[in-house]
Design an enzyme around this catalytic site. Structure first.
Site, PDB file in Angstrom:
ATOM      1  N   LYS A 161      40.256  73.484  66.220  1.00  0.00           N
ATOM      2  CA  LYS A 161      39.469  72.216  65.597  1.00  0.00           C
ATOM      3  C   LYS A 161      40.102  71.762  65.595  1.00  0.00           C
ATOM      4  O   LYS A 161      41.410  71.156  66.184  1.00  0.00           O
ATOM      5  CB  LYS A 161      39.212  72.463  64.295  1.00  0.00           C
ATOM      6  CG  LYS A 161      40.159  72.423  63.088  1.00  0.00           C
ATOM      7  CD  LYS A 161      41.049  71.853  62.292  1.00  0.00           C
ATOM      8  CE  LYS A 161      42.016  71.617  62.272  1.00  0.00           C
ATOM      9  NZ  LYS A 161      42.954  71.223  61.649  1.00  0.00           N
TER      10      LYS A 161
ATOM     11  N   LEU B  74      45.402  72.965  64.501  1.00  0.00           N
ATOM     12  CA  LEU B  74      43.997  73.415  65.426  1.00  0.00           C
ATOM     13  C   LEU B  74      43.052  74.860  65.311  1.00  0.00           C
ATOM     14  O   LEU B  74      42.038  74.853  65.069  1.00  0.00           O
ATOM     15  CB  LEU B  74      44.384  74.471  66.627  1.00  0.00           C
ATOM     16  CG  LEU B  74      45.215  72.985  67.650  1.00  0.00           C
ATOM     17  CD1 LEU B  74      45.255  73.367  68.965  1.00  0.00           C
ATOM     18  CD2 LEU B  74      44.542  71.916  67.869  1.00  0.00           C
TER      19      LEU B  74
ATOM     20  N   GLY C  51      43.887  78.134  65.140  1.00  0.00           N
ATOM     21  CA  GLY C  51      43.156  79.232  65.249  1.00  0.00           C
ATOM     22  C   GLY C  51      43.584  80.604  64.815  1.00  0.00           C
ATOM     23  O   GLY C  51      42.113  80.958  64.770  1.00  0.00           O
TER      24      GLY C  51
ATOM     25  N   ASP D 261      40.414  76.485  56.063  1.00  0.00           N
ATOM     26  CA  ASP D 261      39.820  75.238  57.571  1.00  0.00           C
ATOM     27  C   ASP D 261      38.585  76.275  57.460  1.00  0.00           C
ATOM     28  O   ASP D 261      38.017  76.219  58.853  1.00  0.00           O
ATOM     29  CB  ASP D 261      40.170  75.469  57.742  1.00  0.00           C
ATOM     30  CG  ASP D 261      41.007  74.014  58.089  1.00  0.00           C
ATOM     31  OD1 ASP D 261      41.151  73.419  57.404  1.00  0.00           O
ATOM     32  OD2 ASP D 261      42.188  74.562  59.068  1.00  0.00           O
TER      33      ASP D 261
HETATM   34  O1  C5P Z   1      43.802  77.299  52.507  1.00  0.00           O
HETATM   35  P1  C5P Z   1      44.658  77.887  53.433  1.00  0.00           P
HETATM   36  O2  C5P Z   1      45.022  79.000  53.649  1.00  0.00           O
HETATM   37  O3  C5P Z   1      45.072  77.227  54.951  1.00  0.00           O
HETATM   38  O4  C5P Z   1      46.133  76.649  53.226  1.00  0.00           O
HETATM   39  C1  C5P Z   1      47.529  77.028  53.777  1.00  0.00           C
HETATM   40  C2  C5P Z   1      48.434  75.754  52.437  1.00  0.00           C
HETATM   41  O5  C5P Z   1      48.604  74.827  52.917  1.00  0.00           O
HETATM   42  C3  C5P Z   1      48.234  76.437  50.709  1.00  0.00           C
HETATM   43  O6  C5P Z   1      49.064  78.227  51.453  1.00  0.00           O
HETATM   44  C4  C5P Z   1      48.844  75.226  51.030  1.00  0.00           C
HETATM   45  O7  C5P Z   1      50.364  74.839  49.996  1.00  0.00           O
HETATM   46  C5  C5P Z   1      48.633  74.391  51.352  1.00  0.00           C
HETATM   47  N1  C5P Z   1      46.843  73.942  51.361  1.00  0.00           N
HETATM   48  C6  C5P Z   1      47.040  72.227  50.141  1.00  0.00           C
HETATM   49  N2  C5P Z   1      46.003  71.938  50.221  1.00  0.00           N
HETATM   50  C7  C5P Z   1      44.614  72.408  50.859  1.00  0.00           C
HETATM   51  C8  C5P Z   1      45.229  72.977  52.101  1.00  0.00           C
HETATM   52  C9  C5P Z   1      46.213  74.098  51.802  1.00  0.00           C
HETATM   53  O8  C5P Z   1      47.951  71.942  48.899  1.00  0.00           O
HETATM   54  N3  C5P Z   1      43.897  71.368  50.129  1.00  0.00           N
END
Ligand code: C5P
Length: 315
Positions: free
Chosen positions: A11, A104, A106, A141
């Site tokens: 994406k 992206l 992945g 995501d």
């Molecule tokens: O949800 P995901 O594991 O992809 O997020 C990775 C990191 O990005 C999280 O640990 C967090 O620190 C940060 N994050 C955030 N707010 C979001 C999405 C991600 O702070 N809406």
């Protein structure tokens, strides 16, 4: 033994605004996301031992429980404890094409494909929204990566409002092979620098108002109506404000691509990939040739692709 092959699309973010802190430690976001044709290929099959086995042709991708694809199998196993007993273990083979640590999604796309594949393999009969609920437990995501297309994503990024598929634009993706921006670092740095300007997200009315402004705003109108002249003015990614000063080559790349693209260029997610939109494949090729010439950087990789209307697809 049964097996399925799936395509997991990357994406890009056409718009990314960080609105404020959430009580769960994440950030409230308003994003416009679009799936692109650059995809990983995922083979998923049952194996006779009761184990989860991940294989990947990319040396930087872990094959243990730190891989989201592994955790996707684990999660489904926890929800449906009889399934592994009945069907055996699971082998997932990831043929990696989406660059790693690139903004992206992945890893999220691979996990999304594993959820869809496992639903088929174990005949669970889950709906797309049930799969997305499972995905949201693993990563923000993943719900988008399951459905794909063009969507507004709010909340942590997991609340989706699908938009009609636009006329597919072409694009060039460019990434420095040795620059990867850790997502956690990007959010923390943004909070440190701009946290004092965060909106009070406890105020649900303010949040809803901000989300609606994106929904009915000029970027969504321009993309859905194919008004390519208006897109350039409204592409936006808050992360550029903290990534560009720390990684000057990424800022230089974005400038170079923006100079030559007739529609505009932007960093995707927390980077380090930058994309340039194009009206045709020929224009995308010309943008790539220009950037290769001007940047003359052997560390740069390029991909030419286009908008696609699905996230995970069965091959
Ligand atoms: O949800 P995901 O594991 O992809 O997020 C990775 C990191 O990005 C999280 O640990 C967090 O620190 C940060 N994050 C955030 N707010 C979001 C999405 C991600 O702070 N809406």
């Amino acid at each position: 033994m049964a097996s399925y092959t799936l395509q997991a699309a990357a994406k890009i973010n056409l718009y990314l605004e960080i609105l404020g802190d959430r009580p769960d430690g994440y950030h409230e976001l308003a994003m416009v996301m679009q799936s692109v044709g650059l995809s990983d290929r995922i083979d998923i099959r049952s194996i006779s031992t009761d184990t989860i086995r991940i294989q990947c042709n990319h040396p930087a991708v872990p094959t243990d429980a730190s891989n989201l694809a592994y955790r996707a199998v684990e999660l489904v196993t926890q929800k449906f404890p009889d399934a592994m007993t009945h069907h055996g273990g699971v082998e997932v083979v990831i043929d990696k094409h989406i660059p790693v640590g690139a903004g992206l999604a992945g890893g999220s796309a691979d996990a999304a494909a594993v959820l869809v594949g496992l639903d088929l393999l174990w005949k669970l009969g889950l709906t797309q929204s049930e799969l997305q609920e499972l995905g949201a437990q693993l990563g923000s995501d993943i719900p988008f990566c399951i459905a794909g297309g063009l969507a507004i994503a709010t909340g942590r990024g997991e609340k989706l409002a699908a938009l009609p598929s636009p006329n597919p634009l072409h694009l060039v993706l460019a990434k420095h092979r040795h620059i990867s921006v850790p997502t956690g670092w990007a959010y923390q740095t943004f909070r440190k620098q701009f946290g004092d300007r965060y909106i009070a997200t406890a105020n649900a009315t303010v949040l809803t108002d901000r989300w609606q402004r994106v929904h009915s705003g000029p970027l969504v109108r321009a993309v859905t109506q194919g008004d390519v002249d208006a897109i350039r003015a409204h592409l936006h990614n808050d992360f550029e404000r903290i990534v560009f000063p720390t990684y000057p080559p990424v800022a230089k790349l974005r400038q170079c691509l923006a100079d030559v693209s007739s529609i505009g260029a932007l960093m995707s997610g927390s980077g380090s990939t930058v994309f340039a939109l194009a009206r045709s494949r020929a224009e995308a090729e010309a943008i790539q040739a220009h950037a290769q010439n001007v940047m003359a950087d052997p560390d740069l990789d390029f991909w030419i692709t286009e908008f696609v209307s699905a996230g995970v697809q069965l091959c």
